[in-house]
Design a protein around this motif. Structure first.
Motif, short mmCIF file in Angstrom:
data_model
loop_
_atom_site.label_atom_id
_atom_site.label_comp_id
_atom_site.label_asym_id
_atom_site.label_seq_id
_atom_site.Cartn_x
_atom_site.Cartn_y
_atom_site.Cartn_z
N ALA A 194 36.31 68.65 -5.20
CA ALA A 194 35.43 69.76 -4.82
C ALA A 194 34.20 69.16 -4.15
O ALA A 194 33.39 68.49 -4.81
CB ALA A 194 35.04 70.58 -6.04
N VAL A 195 34.08 69.36 -2.84
CA VAL A 195 32.96 68.80 -2.08
C VAL A 195 32.12 69.97 -1.56
O VAL A 195 32.56 70.70 -0.66
CB VAL A 195 33.44 67.94 -0.92
N PRO A 196 30.93 70.19 -2.12
CA PRO A 196 30.11 71.32 -1.64
C PRO A 196 29.69 71.10 -0.20
O PRO A 196 29.67 69.97 0.30
CB PRO A 196 28.91 71.30 -2.59
N PRO A 197 29.36 72.18 0.50
CA PRO A 197 29.03 72.07 1.93
C PRO A 197 27.94 71.05 2.23
O PRO A 197 28.00 70.36 3.25
CB PRO A 197 28.58 73.49 2.30
N ASP A 198 26.95 70.91 1.33
CA ASP A 198 25.86 69.99 1.62
C ASP A 198 26.22 68.53 1.36
O ASP A 198 25.44 67.63 1.65
CB ASP A 198 24.62 70.36 0.81
N ARG A 199 27.46 68.28 0.84
CA ARG A 199 27.91 66.91 0.62
C ARG A 199 28.98 66.48 1.61
O ARG A 199 29.47 65.35 1.55
CB ARG A 199 28.46 66.74 -0.81
N ILE A 200 29.38 67.37 2.53
CA ILE A 200 30.41 67.02 3.50
C ILE A 200 29.91 65.91 4.41
O ILE A 200 28.79 65.98 4.94
CB ILE A 200 30.85 68.25 4.34
N ARG A 201 30.73 64.89 4.60
CA ARG A 201 30.37 63.75 5.45
C ARG A 201 31.29 63.60 6.65
O ARG A 201 30.91 62.99 7.65
CB ARG A 201 30.42 62.46 4.61
N ARG B 158 38.22 66.26 5.71
CA ARG B 158 39.08 65.26 5.06
C ARG B 158 38.41 64.64 3.84
O ARG B 158 39.02 63.81 3.15
CB ARG B 158 39.46 64.19 6.08
N ASP B 159 37.16 65.02 3.57
CA ASP B 159 36.44 64.43 2.44
C ASP B 159 37.13 64.70 1.11
O ASP B 159 37.06 63.88 0.19
CB ASP B 159 35.02 64.99 2.37
N HIS B 160 37.79 65.85 1.00
CA HIS B 160 38.40 66.23 -0.28
C HIS B 160 39.45 65.22 -0.74
O HIS B 160 39.68 65.06 -1.93
CB HIS B 160 39.03 67.62 -0.17
N ALA B 161 40.09 64.54 0.23
CA ALA B 161 41.10 63.55 -0.10
C ALA B 161 40.53 62.14 -0.18
O ALA B 161 41.28 61.19 -0.41
CB ALA B 161 42.23 63.58 0.93
N ARG B 162 39.23 62.00 0.02
CA ARG B 162 38.62 60.68 0.08
C ARG B 162 37.68 60.40 -1.08
O ARG B 162 36.91 59.43 -1.04
CB ARG B 162 37.86 60.53 1.41
N SER B 163 37.71 61.23 -2.10
CA SER B 163 36.79 61.04 -3.21
C SER B 163 37.06 59.70 -3.90
O SER B 163 38.19 59.21 -3.91
CB SER B 163 36.91 62.18 -4.21
N PRO B 164 36.04 59.08 -4.47
CA PRO B 164 36.19 57.74 -5.04
C PRO B 164 37.15 57.67 -6.22
O PRO B 164 37.36 58.65 -6.94
CB PRO B 164 34.76 57.40 -5.48
N MET B 165 37.71 56.49 -6.40
CA MET B 165 38.61 56.23 -7.53
C MET B 165 37.83 56.31 -8.84
O MET B 165 36.77 55.71 -8.99
CB MET B 165 39.24 54.85 -7.39
N PRO B 166 38.36 57.02 -9.84
CA PRO B 166 37.71 57.08 -11.16
C PRO B 166 38.29 55.99 -12.07
O PRO B 166 39.41 56.10 -12.55
CB PRO B 166 38.09 58.47 -11.65
#
Length: 551
Positions: A374-381, A393-401
């Protein structure tokens, strides 16, 4: 035919920005990849492919290359790369890196020279053209973002071509000087010891030399696996895939084959072509071009047996004799597989990926069952997402936990107190730390499946045959010519499905591996019933066989 390491390899795709941050800037780096090599070795993959880490202004996160032979300080330096490469080889892992031939950053010294002097030696390294009558762009080509593919340069009174952002001008591969320079880039990394390349946007290096307009597409039609916005308004007939590219990829193949024994170094090719005979031409008439053109057919297929089976058959039918198919179920450019097919089917998607004949690419995090973040609009890169949020494409690029420690809000991706470049998402099965300790987790299942693949000849090099199956079930065998073929059954429904008819058609079978990781998997007393969403690998051998579904 001699079997080479990549004929049945599993290649783990690392998106370095999102793998592990060791220096506290919120962005993953090369030392972070090196630190997690033991994790990849335990997972059981054969190679890793690194998305771009080259010097870049990061307008498109590294695909806008400013210097092809330098590491961006965000990721480390050349010493960090060399240490990563040596450590990977020490773990028995091959290393592939991205090769971006179509374009550079507008900050690259080549483009700055080209732009500065209309009569200079590097002017024709890029595609410059006079305006059409009335001052319009030379043709109607559009970028992936849906804008004109031409940008006007006031200083030199011409347009230049770019398939992506205006800050990413296209090189002209018909210029022998460009070819020589880009082959020197490849040699630089091959001399350092890389095991091959993933060729970015392989069809784009050759456009129609006459620059003819693209025809419009039919309303609502698209050859792609998902809508790509304005890009789908045209049939991209003339802005990519011109036959001139085939001699260039024969040259790439010859260069790779000149390092060590032919076939030691390999080229993956990003080929977004959904006409499978056209896609297959990237192998070359004599299998002398790209070793492994990637097919993206499974990324958007309707998740039901007929559609999946039909897509796989069409791809296999198009593959030249002796060639190897490369399958992918997830990538840094597409929605996560767990979000596309649903969390209850994510393990089936992994089972399908790793039991098809050929090479498989496993995107980092998919082994955990990670969904889209979940990437809010103000965090889209993502520059695409900033223009069209639904296509981000940010939704698929979130960091590894990595870590479950309560004192690490970033789940071990960054040092304590540092905000990751994108929001962290924790998959339903938990972090890496949690899943490593859980024999029922997606990570444990993936490890078991990779171990089975590695030790089973039928999965490494066997043929595939699809079977008639009950509604909602995809069934096929893998056989290496012996009587002990494997049967794979995937229940793509949310209901139990009896498959006694399938099991009775062959010698008695036992479960080698199941996506249902607990003994009471919802089958009741009948072992011939697939639980909802259950996938099973069945063996024909019964004597001395043990049920290995829980490892």
């Amino acid at each position: 035919m001699q079997r080479l390491w990549w004929h049945d390899a599993v290649i783990y795709h690392v998106y370095p920005r999102s793998f592990l941050d060791t220096d506290g800037d919120g962005v993953g780096d090369l030392p972070g990849v090196r630190r997690r090599l033991p994790y990849l070795a335990r997972l059981g993959v054969d190679a890793l492919w690194l998305s771009p880490f080259f010097a870049s202004p990061m307008a498109d996160f590294g695909y806008d290359v400013r210097d092809h032979t330098a590491v961006d300080p965000l990721f480390g330096d050349l010493d960090d790369f060399d240490e990563l490469l040596d450590a990977a080889h020490g773990h028995g892992l091959r290393v592939l890196i991205d090769y971006v031939p179509n374009h550079t950053s507008d900050q690259h010294r080549w483009f700055q020279d080209s732009r500065a002097d209309p009569h200079g030696p590097r002017r024709d390294w890029y595609v410059w053209r006079d305006p059409a009558p009335g001052g319009a762009p030379p043709n109607n080509w559009i970028t992936l973002f849906g804008d004109s593919a031409w940008t006007w340069d006031d200083a030199t009174r011409q347009y230049y071509l770019h398939s992506f952002l205006p800050s990413m001008p296209d090189l002209d591969w018909r210029n022998p000087a460009v070819q020589d320079a880009m082959f020197d880039v490849a040699r630089f990394w091959l001399d350092r010891g890389v095991d091959g390349f993933r060729v970015d946007c392989a069809p784009l290096i050759a456009k129609d030399p006459a620059l003819r307009d693209n025809p419009p597409s039919a309303a609502g039609s698209s050859a792609h696996h998902r809508s790509m916005g304005g890009f789908d308004d045209q049939i991209h007939l003339h802005d990519q895939g011109h036959p001139d590219l085939h001699p260039r990829y024969r040259d790439v193949r010859a260069l790779l084959d000149s390092y060590g024994k032919p076939g030691d170094r390999v080229a993956l090719g990003e080929v977004h072509e959904y006409d499978w005979p056209a896609w297959s031409r990237y192998f070359g008439r004599d299998l002398d071009e790209l070793h492994l053109p990637i097919n993206f057919g499974l990324l958007g297929v309707t998740w039901q047996p007929q559609a999946i089976g039909g897509t796989i058959r069409a791809i296999l039918d198009a593959v030249p004799a002796g060639a190897t198919v490369t399958w992918v179920m997830g990538s840094h450019d597409d929605p996560r597989v767990a979000s596309r097919v649903g969390p209850s089917q994510a393990a089936n998607a992994m089972l399908l990926l790793l039991t098809l004949p050929g090479t498989a690419i496993l995107y980092n995090g998919d082994e955990l069952g990670m969904p889209d973040a979940a990437v809010p609009p103000d965090r889209i890169r993502d520059p695409w997402g900033l223009r069209t949020p639904a296509l981000s494409r940010d939704h698929a690029r979130s960091p590894m936990p990595w870590s479950s420690h309560s004192d690490s809000p970033s789940a071990g991706f960054t040092p304590t107190g540092v905000e990751p470049w994108l929001p962290i998402t924790i998959p339903p099965g938990g972090t890496v730390q949690a899943q490593e300790a859980d024999r029922t987790s997606p990570l444990s299942f993936t490890r078991d499946l990779l171990a089975l693949r590695r030790t089973t000849a039928a999965l490494r090099r066997g043929t595939i045959a699809f079977l008639d199956a009950p509604d909602g079930v995809l069934a096929y065998t893998r056989s290496d010519g012996s009587e002990a073929d494997l049967l794979i059954t995937l229940n793509l429904t949310d209901l139990p499905v009896p498959i006694d008819r399938l099991l009775s058609q062959r010698p008695p079978r036992e479960r080698l591996l199941s996506t249902a990781r607990t003994a009471d998997a919802g089958r009741g007393a009948d072992p011939t019933v697939l639980a909802p969403g259950e996938g099973v690998v069945w063996s024909a051998e019964t004597r001395g066989q043990t049920d290995r579904q829980d490892g």
